[in-house]
Scaffold this active site. Structure first.
Site, PDB file in Angstrom:
ATOM      1  CD  GLU A 430      -3.070  -1.232   2.019  1.00  0.00           C
ATOM      2  OE1 GLU A 430      -4.190  -1.547   1.628  1.00  0.00           O
ATOM      3  OE2 GLU A 430      -2.831  -0.964   3.209  1.00  0.00           O
ATOM      4  CD  GLU A 500      -3.753  -7.334   2.733  1.00  0.00           C
ATOM      5  OE1 GLU A 500      -4.817  -6.824   3.127  1.00  0.00           O
ATOM      6  OE2 GLU A 500      -2.662  -6.741   2.761  1.00  0.00           O
TER       7      GLU A 500
HETATM    8  C1  GAL Z   1      -5.366  -4.099   3.568  1.00  0.00           C
HETATM    9  C2  GAL Z   1      -3.995  -3.846   4.145  1.00  0.00           C
HETATM   10  C3  GAL Z   1      -3.795  -4.540   5.454  1.00  0.00           C
HETATM   11  C4  GAL Z   1      -4.979  -4.297   6.347  1.00  0.00           C
HETATM   12  C5  GAL Z   1      -6.209  -4.798   5.678  1.00  0.00           C
HETATM   13  C6  GAL Z   1      -7.467  -4.534   6.462  1.00  0.00           C
HETATM   14  O1  GAL Z   1      -5.718  -3.089   2.712  1.00  0.00           O
HETATM   15  O2  GAL Z   1      -2.987  -4.241   3.273  1.00  0.00           O
HETATM   16  O3  GAL Z   1      -2.632  -4.053   6.036  1.00  0.00           O
HETATM   17  O4  GAL Z   1      -5.116  -2.940   6.572  1.00  0.00           O
HETATM   18  O5  GAL Z   1      -6.388  -4.125   4.477  1.00  0.00           O
HETATM   19  O6  GAL Z   1      -7.498  -5.142   7.666  1.00  0.00           O
HETATM   20 MG    MG Z   2      -2.536  -0.050   5.035  1.00  0.00          MG
END
Ligand code: GAL
Ligand code: MG
Length: 971
Positions: A430, A500
């Protein structure tokens, strides 16, 4: 060094000063540990004067967890201060750590190095008052050569000053708690002045081994006659003479840095994979001209290949599935510092629940984590410590930060390149996409062409564009349909592995099984990394609001903090800028107790599956990539509705990866007994490094026979008692069954906007108006209206006395406007004392309509108090899917029995939905003496809308008429 003219904490161009290069030579063994209590004081700012009064602080450990007034603060995207990069606030907590070190006399003539495992976020090192070095990057070790400043046999005073806020904080804006301190171990070690500066191991799956050694002399020139040797599991490796000759002709090589290469081919090599983590011990030795050993470096080698072929990521030529999780360094007592045992316990747990991959979100982990991943078998995406979330766009192309990007990525690669577990490098998280990323990617691709590079911020611009700094299409939280559409589009050029997905906040991870069904059915999709491993709840004393710290050991169990304590989330330390419970989004509670989703994951990842039931038998499949079934042990279990389960040992044919075989049914199916299921209990056959023999690996199940429909014999001579309000009067119920349309909003419901809509509609407490109570024969029909702000729900209950109890037939009609309610069903409350639930249905763990594949159908028994899952922020909890019938009983076996017309969602807890919704922390809940029972005709899926897609439309509750029926019997 800390004068007005130079403020290293506000100089992004300065990534370090006096910091040694990174290498894969591990100096931990034989080093002097400097861990323990250090003198400590916390200054209000880096240039504030150091006082004469000291307290003490444990190293490694964050001071934010050790009784200072600087407490942990949680923010997600936003920085905790308003200053623009690279500026930081004037109030800038600065921890001064000091101790004396006795430098061993036998280190005379040697090169002496100080290693600080991790310091957050700027480290300034002084020895005996003299500046020695500076370093940034809170998640990699910094090493400093102290040879010129300490004298062996004498005592030196080491001061480590750690400044909390710096230019680097702006690129360490990960979604986690902010801390300050030295969070990994501190060491002092010595080497020969002429030492192994780096060792690079390349080991392929066919047994080819190449070891490149760099030798460095503290003084510059290399003496003649020195050489390097190697030993692999007792086999000697010798220096590659051709390489030496080429080196000798190349002046550049021999002048300052010595280089040597060792080569070998290992016959019949046992290749490394996450399923078969075979390691060989490699010892590299640097010899003086007389043969004596000047330096030694030990490595564990895994022979394996990683490559991308077309749109597939291959390990040893096989297209693998990536069943990953994102893991942060977290501990409820230390905040950030994790011990070897902690890391091992994390990985053991992941292994037991079917994970084979870890993304080190969002920074390099402690070196021991990679050792463990090599040893236990995980594919690791190693991620650099770069996240500039709040100011991503400005920083990605801000030339002042270029050094930091390349430095952080390259240092990680230099350190971790020899780990077979590391299969992909990640440039960070990010941080938008800028030239800095291209620079870092170019460095990696040149330095280590053996592994792909990934970066979500680049990949998201176009999943298929080969020019971007990502060899993997690694989106976050992409809907299943988008992934499938991409794979089917004909445009896919790269493996699609989500960095993710399936956000585990609270009661979540709906549609995980649907994700995997799509992944396994769609070439081009290979898996992803669940967000995330931990709920980062810090153990907090309720009375003074302080972190319990190391003294809190043992003050939690089963996911619940001991009385007087709670799991703190954002805002609980008095922070005004924070992001609340968004920090609690893991698949384990803060004490590593598994959440129910893990049982689902275990089943989704099952290495052995029952594909189907045909008349001739069941079809068994081996779903591993590299192994047979030898390491597993099997038992068949026949589950029938009306009888005890029967278990017999099972012998399965040898199946290679990907093979299936039909196996005859091990049982005669009893003629009566109703619904029947066959479960294969799969356990470890021997002790594994991550599980003792007999540990459950998976419980695949197939249905052998469907349930007959429910029949009832009405009894004419008994009537059902219903009061003027149309409410059932029953000796075991303290609240009669009424209609329920609401649940205590989950985090997904809240952040996805559903909860707000439900509140607007007034779903939590609709007004009930009785429209009619009609008695005819043994039947009572009650018609009621539930008035919401989005329309009236007509509800009908027909009570009939039947043999053995009461039949309740219900229907509810949702008007068009109520197009997404939480549930449609009955809720009632029981007298106290009914503390045991026995049910036939899915279980034993919690399950919901879109998170239920892992819960086998069977006869399950649990105390009511154990049905509830203690999500950090109280919410809908404890549901069981596919329940056919249950009894709720007291120790003397009295109680009630409920039978449902078909498998339904049921929950039995001590809490009304409103009780849960009113509490902010688990410890605020006061259990009711009786049980609150929900029988749902329909229950909305959980989805993952707190971050990512909501549940699929098929798990939403349609408008129109819902009907359900159940019987209530007294035991
Ligand atoms: C993503 C990010 C993580 C965390 C997650 C939400 O966008 O990479 O670090 O923030 O969302 O829990
Ligand atoms: Mg973040």
């Amino acid at each position: 060094m800390t004068s007005d003219s130079l403020r290293p904490w506000q100089a992004p161009e300065l990534t370090s000063w006096g910091r040694l290069p990174m290498s894969a030579v591990d100096r931990r063994s034989g080093a002097l540990s400097l861990d323990g209590d250090w003198r400590f004081q916390l200054l209000p700012a880096p240039d504030a004067p150091v006082r004469d009064t000291w307290s003490s602080s444990y190293v490694p450990g964050a001071w934010t967890m050790q009784g200072t007034d600087d407490l942990p603060q949680y923010t997600n995207v936003r920085m905790p201060f308003p200053e623009f990069p690279p500026a930081v606030p004037a109030a800038n907590p600065t921890g001064v750590h000091e101790r004396e070190v006795d430098v061993p006399a036998e280190w005379a003539g040697r090169r002496i190095v100080l290693q600080v495992g991790a310091a957050e976020s700027v480290l300034l090192v002084h020895v005996d008052g003299r500046p020695v070095g500076i370093s940034k990057d809170s998640h990699l070790a910094a090493e400093f050569d102290l040879s010129a400043v300490v004298r062996p046999g004498e005592r030196a005073s080491v001061r480590l000053t750690v400044v909390k806020w710096s230019d680097a904080s702006h690129i360490e804006d990960q979604d986690q708690w902010w801390h300050g301190g030295i969070t990994r171990s501190v060491l002092l070690y010595a080497t020969d002045p002429l030492h192994l500066a780096d060792v690079t191991v390349r080991a392929g799956r066919h047994g080819d081994l190449r070891v490149d050694c760099r030798v460095r002399n503290a003084d510059g020139a290399l003496p003649d006659g020195w050489y390097v040797s190697g030993e692999l599991d007792g086999q000697l490796l010798t220096q590659d003479e051709e390489f030496d000759r080429a080196g000798a002709e190349d002046e550049r090589v021999s002048a300052f840095l010595g280089e040597a290469r060792l080569q070998a081919t290992v016959p019949e090599v046992r290749a490394w994979t996450a399923e078969t983590p075979e390691l060989y011990g490699l010892t590299v030795r640097l010899h003086r001209a007389d043969g004596t050993v000047a330096d030694t470096s030990r490595h564990r080698v895994g022979f394996r290949d990683v490559e991308i072929a077309g749109r597939d990521l291959l390990v040893n030529g096989e297209r693998i599935y990536v069943r990953g999780v994102n893991r942060h360094d977290f501990h409820p007592l230390t905040g950030r510092t994790v011990s070897y045992d902690d890391m091992r316990a994390d990985l053991v747990l992941l292994k037991r629940f079917g994970f084979n991959a870890i993304r080190t979100s969002h920074y390099p982990n402690d070196p021991a984590l990679y050792d463990l991943a090599d040893e236990l078998g995980f594919y690791v995406v190693d991620e650099a410590d770069i996240e500039s979330h709040d100011h991503a766009h400005e920083i990605a192309d801000d030339p002042r930060y270029l050094n930091a990007f390349v430095d952080r990525v390259s240092r990680m690669v230099l350190r971790d390149k020899n780990h077979p577990s590391v299969v992909i490098w990640s440039l960070g998280n990010e941080s938008d996409y800028g030239a800095h990323h291209d620079a870092a990617a170019a460095w990696v691709r040149r330095h280590d062409p053996t592994r792909p590079v990934q970066y979500e911020g680049a990949a998201k611009l176009d999943w298929a564009d080969p020019r971007l700094a990502s060899d993997i299409a690694c989106p976050m939280y992409a809907p299943i349909e988008d992934c499938v559409a991409h794979a089917l589009s004909g445009k896919q050029t790269k493996p699609l592995i989500q960095c993710e997905y399936s956000h585990a906040m609270g009661n979540s991870n709906g549609t995980l099984a649907d994700h995997w069904a799509a992944i396994e059915a769609t070439p081009g999709l290979q898996g992803g990394f669940i967000w995330e491993f931990w709920d980062h709840g810090i153990l907090q004393r309720v009375n003074d609001g302080r972190p319990a710290g190391r003294g809190g050991a043992g003050l939690y169990e089963g996911g619940v903090a001991a009385p007087g304590h709670r799991w703190a989330y954002g805002g609980d330390f008095g922070e005004t800028v924070h992001d609340g419970a968004f920090i609690a989004d893991g698949v384990v509670f803060p004490d590593r107790t598994p959440k129910p989703v893990l049982y689902e994951h275990r089943e989704i990842a099952a290495p052995v599956r029952l594909e189907c039931f045909r008349h001739e038998g069941v079809v068994v499949g081996n779903h591993q990539h590299f192994r047979g079934l030898e390491w597993l042990s099997f038992a068949w279990e026949l589950v029938v509705a009306d009888g005890p389960a029967v278990t017999v040992p099972a012998r399965l044919p040898a199946l290679r990866p990907g093979e299936t075989a039909a196996v005859p049914l091990p049982f005669e199916l009893p003629e009566d007994g109703g619904e029947a299921w066959l479960t294969l209990r799969v356990t470890t056959a021997d002790d594994e490094p991550w599980a003792p023999r007999g540990t459950v690996v998976c419980l695949p199940q197939v249905r052998l026979r469907a349930a007959p429909s429910m029949t009832h014999v009405p009894v004419a001579d008994r009537s059902v008692e219903v009061d003027e309000e149309g409410l059932l009067v029953h000796p075991l119920l303290t609240a009669a069954p009424t209609l329920s349309l609401w649940r205590a909003p989950t985090d997904n419901d809240e952040l996805g906007g559903m909860a707000a809509r439900w509140r607007e509609w007034g779903l939590d407490a609709p007004e009930r108006k009785v429209v009619g109570v009609r008695r005819a024969g043994g039947r009572v029909t009650v018609r009621a209206e539930y008035v919401t702000r989005a329309g009236v729900v007509r509800h009908e209950q027909v009570f009939t006395a039947v043999e053995g109890g009461i039949l309740v037939e219900e229907s509810a009609e949702l008007p068009e406007a109520l197009d997404d309610v939480a549930r449609v069903g009955s809720v009632f409350e029981t007298v106290a004392g009914l503390n045991l639930l026995e049910w036939f249905g899915q279980g034993p763990w919690e399950s919901y309509p879109d998170r239920c594949t892992g819960a086998p159908v069977g006869h399950h028994t649990l105390p009511v108090d154990e049905l509830f899952t203690p999500y950090l922020r109280p919410q809908e909890s404890g549901g069981r899917h596919g329940v056919r019938r249950f009894t709720l009983s007291a120790p003397d076996a009295t109680g009630l029995a409920v039978r449902l017309d078909r498998p339904r969602q049921v929950s039995v807890t001590r809490h009304r939905a409103a009780d849960l919704a009113a509490a902010a922390h688990h410890d605020e809940l006061v259990p009711r003496p009786g049980c609150v029972v929900h029988l749902d005709a329909a229950h909305r899926g959980l989805g993952t809308a707190s971050c990512g897609p909501d549940t699929s439309p098929s798990y939403l509750i349609p408008t129109g008429v819902h009907s359900w029926a159940w019987t209530l019997r007294v035991l």
